[in-house]
Design a protein around this motif. Structure first.
Motif, short mmCIF file in Angstrom:
data_model
loop_
_atom_site.label_atom_id
_atom_site.label_comp_id
_atom_site.label_asym_id
_atom_site.label_seq_id
_atom_site.Cartn_x
_atom_site.Cartn_y
_atom_site.Cartn_z
N MET A 1 0.84 -1.19 0.00
CA MET A 1 0.00 0.00 0.00
C MET A 1 0.88 1.24 0.00
O MET A 1 1.86 1.32 0.72
CB MET A 1 -0.90 -0.02 1.23
CG MET A 1 -1.84 1.13 1.30
SD MET A 1 -2.97 0.87 2.68
CE MET A 1 -3.92 2.33 2.52
N ALA A 2 0.50 2.23 -0.79
CA ALA A 2 1.28 3.46 -0.90
C ALA A 2 1.07 4.35 0.33
O ALA A 2 0.00 4.35 0.94
CB ALA A 2 0.87 4.22 -2.16
N THR A 3 2.10 5.10 0.67
CA THR A 3 2.04 6.06 1.76
C THR A 3 1.57 7.40 1.21
O THR A 3 2.06 7.86 0.18
CB THR A 3 3.43 6.22 2.41
OG1 THR A 3 3.85 4.95 2.89
CG2 THR A 3 3.40 7.21 3.55
N ASP A 4 0.62 8.06 1.89
CA ASP A 4 0.12 9.35 1.46
C ASP A 4 1.18 10.43 1.66
O ASP A 4 1.86 10.47 2.70
CB ASP A 4 -1.13 9.74 2.25
CG ASP A 4 -2.35 8.94 1.86
OD1 ASP A 4 -2.27 8.15 0.90
OD2 ASP A 4 -3.39 9.10 2.53
N PHE A 21 9.14 9.64 -5.71
CA PHE A 21 7.88 9.29 -5.04
C PHE A 21 7.33 7.98 -5.59
O PHE A 21 6.93 7.10 -4.84
CB PHE A 21 6.82 10.38 -5.25
CG PHE A 21 7.21 11.75 -4.80
CD1 PHE A 21 8.16 11.96 -3.82
CD2 PHE A 21 6.60 12.85 -5.37
CE1 PHE A 21 8.50 13.25 -3.42
CE2 PHE A 21 6.93 14.14 -4.98
CZ PHE A 21 7.88 14.32 -4.00
N GLU A 22 7.33 7.88 -6.91
CA GLU A 22 6.77 6.68 -7.55
C GLU A 22 7.57 5.43 -7.19
O GLU A 22 7.00 4.38 -6.89
CB GLU A 22 6.72 6.88 -9.06
CG GLU A 22 5.72 7.95 -9.47
CD GLU A 22 5.87 8.41 -10.92
OE1 GLU A 22 6.82 7.98 -11.60
OE2 GLU A 22 5.02 9.21 -11.36
N ASP A 24 9.35 4.96 -4.51
CA ASP A 24 9.26 4.66 -3.08
C ASP A 24 7.82 4.45 -2.62
O ASP A 24 7.53 4.52 -1.43
CB ASP A 24 9.89 5.80 -2.27
CG ASP A 24 11.41 5.72 -2.23
OD1 ASP A 24 11.95 4.67 -2.60
OD2 ASP A 24 12.04 6.70 -1.83
N ARG A 25 6.94 4.22 -3.57
CA ARG A 25 5.54 3.94 -3.27
C ARG A 25 4.89 5.02 -2.42
O ARG A 25 4.24 4.75 -1.42
CB ARG A 25 5.40 2.57 -2.62
CG ARG A 25 5.87 1.45 -3.53
CD ARG A 25 5.70 0.15 -2.86
NE ARG A 25 4.36 0.09 -2.28
CZ ARG A 25 3.61 -0.97 -2.22
NH1 ARG A 25 4.05 -2.10 -2.67
NH2 ARG A 25 2.41 -0.94 -1.67
N ARG A 26 5.04 6.24 -2.86
CA ARG A 26 4.37 7.37 -2.22
C ARG A 26 3.25 7.84 -3.14
O ARG A 26 3.46 7.99 -4.35
CB ARG A 26 5.33 8.54 -1.96
CG ARG A 26 6.48 8.29 -0.97
CD ARG A 26 6.00 7.59 0.26
NE ARG A 26 6.91 7.55 1.37
CZ ARG A 26 7.76 6.57 1.63
NH1 ARG A 26 7.91 5.57 0.79
NH2 ARG A 26 8.49 6.59 2.72
N GLN A 27 2.10 8.08 -2.58
CA GLN A 27 0.94 8.56 -3.34
C GLN A 27 0.74 10.04 -3.00
O GLN A 27 0.43 10.36 -1.86
CB GLN A 27 -0.31 7.76 -2.97
CG GLN A 27 -1.58 8.27 -3.60
CD GLN A 27 -1.58 8.10 -5.10
OE1 GLN A 27 -1.14 7.08 -5.61
NE2 GLN A 27 -2.05 9.10 -5.81
#
Length: 158
Positions: A1-4, A21-22, A24-27
């Protein structure tokens, strides 16, 4: 799940950080920029324009985990530190952005919220303070705090 992730700054520097961001799975869920004419590089993100709007938006989230990045480049260290302190006071955590094409020595210390951009090098025993941006190479400094380091700013060799 991505981190906001909340991004403060919606133009050039934010675009440089997008691949980080992309990876490191950041949304990116919100972009803050005082310039209402800017079209930020994050489709679907909420647009906010000042501290009051950010405060109300965070309160409506009801304590949901949130990280932030201050994507204001150039020599605006005091502004980055002030905005970082404001966002931290709302419970958000700073995101430290290190591009996969950057080199960071194992003995280097990277401060919270710092950005190490593509092709930049942070060499042995360098200490970066919070909200520091490294754009190319840091050859001489050993301690930096909320600076914007680039090759053009480095002193010439003696």
């Amino acid at each position: 799940m991505a981190t906001d992730l909340l991004v403060w700054g919606g133009s050039g520097h934010a675009k440089m950080l997008r691949p980080i961001f992309e990876g490191d799975r950041r949304q990116v869920v919100a972009v803050v920029d005082r310039d209402k004419a800017i079209s930020p590089p994050f489709p679907g993100a909420v647009r906010l324009h000042d501290e009051d709007e950010v405060r109300r938006w965070v309160e409506r989230r009801g304590g949901t985990a949130l990280e932030f990045v201050v994507a204001i480049g150039g020599h605006k260290g005091p502004d980055r530190l002030r905005l970082a302190a404001f966002l931290a006071s709302l419970g958000a955590r700073p995101f430290t952005a290190i591009h996969p094409a950057a080199y960071v020595a194992t003995t280097a210390e990277i401060g919270p919220g710092s950005h190490v951009l593509p092709m930049a090098a942070v060499c042995e025993e360098v200490v970066l303070g919070s909200q520091t941006i490294v754009n190319t190479k840091d050859r001489k400094s050993t301690r930096l705090n909320s600076s914007h380091v680039s090759e053009s700013r480095m002193p010439s060799s003696a």
